[in-house]
Scaffold this motif. Structure first.
Motif, short mmCIF file in Angstrom:
data_model
loop_
_atom_site.label_atom_id
_atom_site.label_comp_id
_atom_site.label_asym_id
_atom_site.label_seq_id
_atom_site.Cartn_x
_atom_site.Cartn_y
_atom_site.Cartn_z
N GLN A 2 -5.75 4.93 -2.63
CA GLN A 2 -5.09 4.16 -3.74
C GLN A 2 -6.17 4.19 -4.62
O GLN A 2 -7.32 3.79 -4.52
CB GLN A 2 -4.54 2.71 -3.68
N GLN A 26 -9.53 -2.34 1.08
CA GLN A 26 -8.12 -2.31 1.89
C GLN A 26 -8.31 -2.76 3.19
O GLN A 26 -7.38 -3.49 3.74
CB GLN A 26 -7.84 -0.68 1.90
N PHE A 79 0.73 -1.22 0.07
CA PHE A 79 0.03 -0.11 0.03
C PHE A 79 0.91 1.22 0.03
O PHE A 79 0.32 2.44 -0.09
CB PHE A 79 -0.92 0.01 1.11
#
Length: 318
Positions: free
Chosen positions: A94, A102, A73
């Motif tokens: 992201q 996530q 990440f």
């Protein structure tokens, strides 16, 4: 309190032009990297996902950080939150990956290492919040700069105020330049460190300026350059004691404080070192070039106790 006393004044101002040329090059390089590379902003500024995870026993933050880092990440913040069993994880936003995705990836990885890992809460910090934090940070920085200028102009003289604020901004820009060049993460703790450096640097400038004013009252035969050299030389012992002890504490945080305090301590380390340098070779030199003189700081009758006992003109009016 003094560790030592130097009996002969060191001619700091003799080399002021060379050191200020170095400062100018360093400053311009910092500005260039700020515009070309920019700051690597943390989750607080850019937005992202925040997770609070709890364990059945005290969590190993290092293991948690390594586990999350393997997910790719980017820069992830991991720290204890509340008790030793609670961990706070901040993930950068992201493209193409939602906050829920996530969170699920992180929890799956953590539970594979320790099945007792439980997610207590998850939040999405949107870009709008990040923009507000960035704006508030800039307002805080502008307020500090304005307050310093007003304080120095009232306490001393406007030339000192201009010299000090240029020196302090020099320190701030160079810190930011380091973070831009190395792409170190710029977070709210780092912003707090930058603001702390402003206050720390101006304190050193005030000490030197105060001694300059005192010397103007005491030594009427000295030139402005000699006054400044004497002021800096006579405060060296104090500078070593103050900054040396502070730097030891900051270096302890840098070396032993872990990832949470790393960039905060790093910003303070750079700021303290350049703060000493700028107070001597930038602030004092600029005040000299602006034409600071006895009449700017000393008005009215001068008390005999403030004069050089060897000066035959002691007690005269300036």
């Amino acid at each position: 309190m003094e560790f030592f006393r130097i009996k002969r004044d060191i001619p700091f101002m003799r080399h002021a032009l060379v050191f200020n040329a170095i400062s100018l090059v360093t400053f311009l390089a910092a500005v260039f990297f700020l515009f070309s590379r920019g700051l690597h902003l943390s989750v607080e500024f850019t937005g992202g996902t925040l997770l609070e995870v709890t364990y059945a026993q005290p969590a190993d933050v290092g293991v948690v950080r390594d586990t999350v880092d393997k997910l790719g990440f980017g820069d992830v913040q991991v720290q204890n939150f509340g008790t030793a069993r609670d961990v706070l994880i901040r993930l950068p936003a992201q493209k193409g990956v939602s906050s829920a995705q996530q969170s699920n990836q992180v929890m799956s990885a953590l539970q594979a290492v320790d099945a007792s890992a439980t997610m207590r809460r998850t939040e999405f910090v949107g870009p709008q919040v990040g923009d507000e934090l960035a704006a508030d940070g800039l307002k805080a920085l502008a307020s500090v700069v304005a307050g310093i200028m007003i304080y120095l102009a009232v306490r001393f003289e406007w030339k000192f105020a201009v010299a000090a604020i240029i020196a302090n901004l020099h320190d701030v820009i160079i810190i930011l330049g380091f973070f831009a060049f190395f792409q170190w993460e710029f977070s709210l703790p780092v912003l707090a460190a930058v603001l702390a450096v402003l206050g720390y640097s101006v304190n050193e400038s005030v000490v030197i300026f105060d001694r300059i004013r005192e010397n103007f009252r005491r030594y009427r035969k000295m030139t402005t350059v000699e006054i400044i050299n004497n002021a800096i030389t006579s405060t060296i012992s104090r500078t070593i004691i103050t900054h040396g002890s502070t730097q030891m504490m900051v270096l302890s945080m840098l070396l032993f404080g872990g990832a949470t305090l790393h960039y905060f301590a790093l910003a303070l380390t750079i700021g303290i070192l350049f703060g000493i340098y700028s107070s001597v070779f930038v602030a004092a030199a600029i005040a000299m070039w602006l034409g600071i003189q006895r009449e700017d700081l000393v008005k009215g009758p001068i008390a005999k106790k403030d004069m050089d006992p060897n000066d035959p003109n002691a007690g005269a009016t300036v």
